[in-house]
Scaffold this motif. Structure first.
Motif, short mmCIF file in Angstrom:
data_model
loop_
_atom_site.label_atom_id
_atom_site.label_comp_id
_atom_site.label_asym_id
_atom_site.label_seq_id
_atom_site.Cartn_x
_atom_site.Cartn_y
_atom_site.Cartn_z
N ALA A 220 -28.50 -0.30 5.22
CA ALA A 220 -28.03 0.62 4.19
C ALA A 220 -26.97 1.56 4.75
O ALA A 220 -25.97 1.87 4.08
N ILE A 221 -27.21 1.99 5.99
CA ILE A 221 -26.23 2.90 6.61
C ILE A 221 -24.89 2.20 6.80
O ILE A 221 -23.82 2.75 6.48
N VAL A 222 -24.96 0.97 7.32
CA VAL A 222 -23.72 0.20 7.52
C VAL A 222 -23.01 -0.03 6.20
O VAL A 222 -21.79 0.11 6.06
N GLY A 223 -23.78 -0.39 5.18
CA GLY A 223 -23.19 -0.61 3.86
C GLY A 223 -22.55 0.64 3.32
O GLY A 223 -21.45 0.59 2.72
N ALA A 224 -23.20 1.79 3.52
CA ALA A 224 -22.64 3.05 3.03
C ALA A 224 -21.34 3.38 3.76
O ALA A 224 -20.36 3.85 3.16
N VAL A 225 -21.33 3.12 5.06
CA VAL A 225 -20.11 3.37 5.85
C VAL A 225 -18.96 2.50 5.35
O VAL A 225 -17.82 2.96 5.19
N VAL A 226 -19.27 1.23 5.10
CA VAL A 226 -18.23 0.30 4.61
C VAL A 226 -17.70 0.76 3.26
O VAL A 226 -16.50 0.76 3.00
N VAL A 227 -18.62 1.17 2.38
CA VAL A 227 -18.20 1.64 1.06
C VAL A 227 -17.32 2.87 1.18
O VAL A 227 -16.27 2.99 0.52
N LEU A 228 -17.75 3.81 2.02
CA LEU A 228 -16.95 5.02 2.20
C LEU A 228 -15.58 4.70 2.82
O LEU A 228 -14.57 5.30 2.46
N PHE A 229 -15.60 3.74 3.74
CA PHE A 229 -14.35 3.34 4.40
C PHE A 229 -13.36 2.78 3.39
O PHE A 229 -12.18 3.14 3.38
N LEU A 230 -13.89 1.91 2.54
CA LEU A 230 -13.03 1.31 1.52
C LEU A 230 -12.65 2.31 0.44
O LEU A 230 -11.55 2.25 -0.12
N LEU A 231 -13.54 3.23 0.15
CA LEU A 231 -13.29 4.19 -0.93
C LEU A 231 -12.27 5.23 -0.51
O LEU A 231 -11.31 5.53 -1.24
N PHE A 232 -12.41 5.77 0.66
CA PHE A 232 -11.53 6.85 1.10
C PHE A 232 -10.31 6.35 1.90
O PHE A 232 -9.38 7.13 2.13
N ARG A 233 -10.35 5.10 2.33
CA ARG A 233 -9.23 4.48 3.05
C ARG A 233 -8.69 5.40 4.16
O ARG A 233 -7.58 5.95 4.05
N PRO A 234 -9.42 5.56 5.24
CA PRO A 234 -8.96 6.42 6.33
C PRO A 234 -7.94 5.69 7.22
O PRO A 234 -8.00 5.79 8.45
N TYR A 235 -7.05 4.97 6.64
CA TYR A 235 -6.08 4.20 7.40
C TYR A 235 -4.90 3.88 6.48
O TYR A 235 -4.96 4.05 5.26
N VAL A 236 -3.83 3.39 7.09
CA VAL A 236 -2.68 2.88 6.35
C VAL A 236 -2.14 1.67 7.10
O VAL A 236 -2.11 1.67 8.33
N ILE A 237 -1.77 0.65 6.35
CA ILE A 237 -1.12 -0.52 6.93
C ILE A 237 0.35 -0.50 6.49
O ILE A 237 0.65 -0.60 5.30
N VAL A 238 1.23 -0.36 7.47
CA VAL A 238 2.67 -0.32 7.17
C VAL A 238 3.22 -1.75 7.24
O VAL A 238 3.18 -2.37 8.30
N PRO A 239 3.72 -2.29 6.13
CA PRO A 239 4.21 -3.68 6.14
C PRO A 239 5.50 -3.83 6.95
O PRO A 239 6.14 -2.84 7.34
N ALA A 240 5.88 -5.08 7.17
CA ALA A 240 7.14 -5.36 7.87
C ALA A 240 8.31 -4.80 7.08
O ALA A 240 8.35 -4.85 5.85
N GLY A 241 9.28 -4.26 7.80
CA GLY A 241 10.47 -3.71 7.16
C GLY A 241 10.23 -2.38 6.48
O GLY A 241 11.03 -1.98 5.61
#
Length: 278
Positions: A11-32
């Motif tokens: 449950a803890i892992v699932g909650a972390v994953v949900v929070l990670f996806l929900l709050f998006r603590p990252y950015v992926i910069v595409p090519a160019g």
């Protein structure tokens, strides 16, 4: 009796994953692309993020993506080709006051090393704020330096070069780079277009008349050459006759009177030899 495995870690892992996806603590910069980051605590970062994966603090950090590859901004009469839908072509006055309509395309790109400054000083809508008005202004200035006949003729490249040089200097201050300026089409007023068409027709007629005159001149030269040849032939024939008068006299006597041995004409005796056996 075995105890059931605890579901709490799952449950803890699932909650972390949900929070990670929900709050998006990252950015992926595409090519160019590059990313400018606005922080609630610091404002715009004095740098930009390059291509790849980057961690950010949710809510506090907000990324803004900018494409730094070459892009094309067009302003044209064709409704579906330009950035602004509808007739977005330019109108300008030439040096001699003639109105021309222009379709233009500009290849440009944001300065990849100054994306954070572009975001801080101009913002994402830099084409409407900077590029478009500068293109319109410098195009009109360049067209006004040429008379309409030069705009119509082979000076298009010179006009493109002037627009590009001035535009490059103007938008560089806003952290944009110009790669190319293309004058796609230049349209003239109906009166000037009719005048050009009339001039072309007159030129074609003049060329046709020139051809007729040249042909007549060649035919005349040919006749002169033929006449000179005939005169020369007559002269040579006269010389031959003068040199062989006796032969001519004999031929004359033989044809006029085959049985006569001699003819007296102008006090001169023209004798014809008597054939053997007579």
């Amino acid at each position: 009796m075995r105890s059931r495995p605890s579901l709490r870690p799952v449950a803890i892992v699932g909650a972390v994953v949900v929070l990670f996806l929900l709050f998006r603590p990252y950015v992926i910069v595409p090519a160019g692309h590059r990313a400018a980051v606005f922080s609630l605590t610091e404002g715009v970062w004095n740098t930009q993020l390059g291509e790849g994966f980057h961690f950010l603090v949710p809510v506090v950090h907000r990324p803004y993506l900018y494409e730094v590859r070459t892009q094309t901004y067009s302003m044209c009469q064709v409704h579906w080709e330009g950035e602004v839908k509808g007739d977005d072509g330019l109108t300008a006055l030439t040096k001699d006051g003639q109105t021309v309509s222009i379709d233009i395309s500009v290849r440009f790109r944001p300065d990849a090393g100054n994306v954070w400054r572009l975001h801080k000083e101009v913002g994402p809508d830099y084409t409407a704020k900077i590029l478009r008005p500068e293109v319109r202004s410098h195009t009109r200035v360049a067209i006004a330096e040429f008379p309409v006949t030069e705009v119509y003729s082979a000076h298009r490249q010179a006009i493109e070069d002037r627009i590009e040089t001035r535009l490059r200097a103007a938008v560089q201050r806003a952290y944009l780079k110009i790669d190319d300026v293309l004058l796609r089409d230049i349209r003239f007023s109906p009166a000037f277009a009719n005048a050009i068409e009339g001039k072309q027709i007159a030129q074609q007629q003049a060329q046709r008349m020139q051809y007729v005159l040249e042909k007549s001149e060649k035919e005349k030269e040919q006749k002169i050459i033929e006449a000179e040849g005939e005169a020369q032939a007559i002269e040579l024939k006269g010389q031959a006759v003068a040199e062989n008068m006796k032969v001519v006299q004999y031929d004359y006597v033989r044809k006029v009177a085959p049985g006569v041995q001699a003819i007296i004409a102008d006090g001169k005796t023209l004798a014809a030899p008597v054939p053997k056996g007579e």
